[in-house]
Scaffold this active site. Structure first.
Site, PDB file in Angstrom:
ATOM      1  N   ASN A   9       0.787  -0.993  -0.085  1.00 43.20           N
ATOM      2  CA  ASN A   9      -0.015   0.134   0.014  1.00 43.20           C
ATOM      3  C   ASN A   9       0.792   1.099  -0.099  1.00 43.20           C
ATOM      4  OD1 ASN A   9      -1.692   2.100   0.574  1.00 43.20           O
ATOM      5  ND2 ASN A   9      -2.404   1.323   2.479  1.00 43.20           N
ATOM      6  N   LYS A  11       0.231   4.294  -0.297  1.00 43.03           N
ATOM      7  CA  LYS A  11      -0.545   5.400   0.317  1.00 43.03           C
ATOM      8  C   LYS A  11      -0.226   6.603  -0.424  1.00 43.03           C
ATOM      9  CE  LYS A  11      -0.151   3.270   4.862  1.00 43.03           C
ATOM     10  NZ  LYS A  11      -0.055   3.182   6.584  1.00 43.03           N
ATOM     11  N   HIS A  95      -9.630   0.985   5.328  1.00 48.83           N
ATOM     12  CA  HIS A  95      -8.242   1.110   5.732  1.00 48.83           C
ATOM     13  C   HIS A  95      -8.475   2.202   7.035  1.00 48.83           C
ATOM     14  CE1 HIS A  95      -3.998   2.478   6.331  1.00 48.83           C
ATOM     15  NE2 HIS A  95      -3.729   1.496   5.891  1.00 48.83           N
ATOM     16  N   GLU A  97      -6.879   4.537   7.751  1.00 46.49           N
ATOM     17  CA  GLU A  97      -6.644   5.967   7.853  1.00 46.49           C
ATOM     18  C   GLU A  97      -8.025   6.499   7.121  1.00 46.49           C
ATOM     19  OE1 GLU A  97      -2.952   5.620   5.658  1.00 46.49           O
ATOM     20  OE2 GLU A  97      -1.995   4.972   7.464  1.00 46.49           O
ATOM     21  N   GLU A 167      -4.910  -4.854  10.701  1.00 50.63           N
ATOM     22  CA  GLU A 167      -4.010  -3.810  10.973  1.00 50.63           C
ATOM     23  C   GLU A 167      -4.247  -3.119  12.072  1.00 50.63           C
ATOM     24  OE1 GLU A 167      -2.174  -2.452   6.897  1.00 50.63           O
ATOM     25  OE2 GLU A 167      -3.948  -1.345   7.119  1.00 50.63           O
ATOM     26  N   GLY A 173       2.782   2.343  10.717  1.00 51.18           N
ATOM     27  CA  GLY A 173       3.721   3.323  10.672  1.00 51.18           C
ATOM     28  C   GLY A 173       4.575   3.999  12.150  1.00 51.18           C
ATOM     29  N   SER A 212       3.790  -2.127  10.283  1.00 55.19           N
ATOM     30  CA  SER A 212       5.202  -2.153  10.479  1.00 55.19           C
ATOM     31  C   SER A 212       5.838  -3.516  10.238  1.00 55.19           C
ATOM     32  CB  SER A 212       5.576  -1.805  12.046  1.00 55.19           C
ATOM     33  OG  SER A 212       5.171  -0.468  12.162  1.00 55.19           O
TER      34      SER A 212
END
Ligand code: 13P
Length: 251
Positions: A9, A11, A95, A97, A167, A173, A212
């Site tokens: 991904n 992003k 996701h 985010e 996730e 991250g 990560s």
């Protein structure tokens, strides 16, 4: 046997020049005997060109998001049919985010899931708890709620042509991945939940871990019985590193 899947991904990273170099590096570095399926999810504007770059390889193309609507006056949105039209086979839905920054609800994510499948795109349904939720002992509740929202609309049969990605938000991250045991606990719970509704789909649905993932931790994560590959952010932007993660998913 579930075929492992490693998805990158990207992003909101990249440029035409950087993407070309990244894909070229990846094509060079990926082992030809690799058994894992590899998927790249660039930003919308780079989908077509990335698709051209990987067209003679086994690498698949996916998008990071999709509109729940079919077509019409939805300025700035991209439909599932458009994604299909430019060569996507997969799309991420829900996701964290999107959920956290753009306020996507379980209901909206379920509609996106339906929109994706209506165009024969395989949705990669992202689920996972925040740090507060984990520390409050609510991990199972949160992940169950996120999956139940899909089951309520689409039923368990829809999971036969979907992928689930666990996730944990606190691992994304941050450089702090879930331990293989922590991840396995949730993956096992998710598979058990699906299997209780349909044993065949429970045994076959692929459940990826994201948060990560790096070349240095991928093998330990992917060796867990219910972890079928990874959804990789930062490390998917480095060709060598991502290729090593893909190799770690090989049986
Ligand atoms: P990182 O691998 O950068 O933690 O990102 C994970 C992720 O969100 C992939 O979708």
């Amino acid at each position: 046997m579930r075929k492992p899947l490693v998805a990158g991904n990207w992003k909101m990273h990249g440029s035409r020049v950087d993407n070309a170099a990244l894909v070229r590096g990846l094509l060079d570095a990926l082992k030809s005997e690799s058994t894992a399926e590899v998927l790249l999810c660039p930003p919308y504007v780079y989908l077509w060109e990335t698709g051209r770059l990987i067209k003679d390889s086994d690498i698949e193309l996916g998008a990071q998001n999709v509109c729940a609507e079919t077509q019409g006056a939805f300025t700035g949105e991209v439909s599932a049919a458009m994604l299909r039209d430019v060569g996507c086979r997969y799309v991420l839905v829900g996701h964290s985010e999107r959920r956290q920054i753009y306020g996507e609800t379980d209901t909206l994510v379920a509609r996106k899931f339906v929109a994706a499948q209506s165009q024969k795109l395989t949705p990669v349904l992202c689920v996972g708890e925040t740090l507060d939720e984990r520390e409050g002992g609510r991990t199972v509740d949160v992940v169950t709620r996120q999956i139940d929202a899909i089951l309520a609309v689409s039923g368990v049969a829809a999971l036969a042509s979907a992928v689930i990605a666990y996730e944990p938000v606190w691992a994304i991250g941050t450089g702090r991945n879930a331990s293989p045991e922590q991840a396995q606990e949730v993956h096992g719970m998710v598979r058990g939940k699906v299997a209780a509704l349909d044993a065949t789909i429970g045994a076959s649905v692929r459940i990826l871990y994201g948060g990560s993932v790096k070349a240095s931790n991928a093998r330990d994560l992917f060796s867990m019985p219910d972890i079928d590959g990874g959804l990789v952010g930062g490390a998917s932007l480095k060709a060598e590193e991502f290729a090593r993660i893909c190799a770690a998913a090989d049986h």
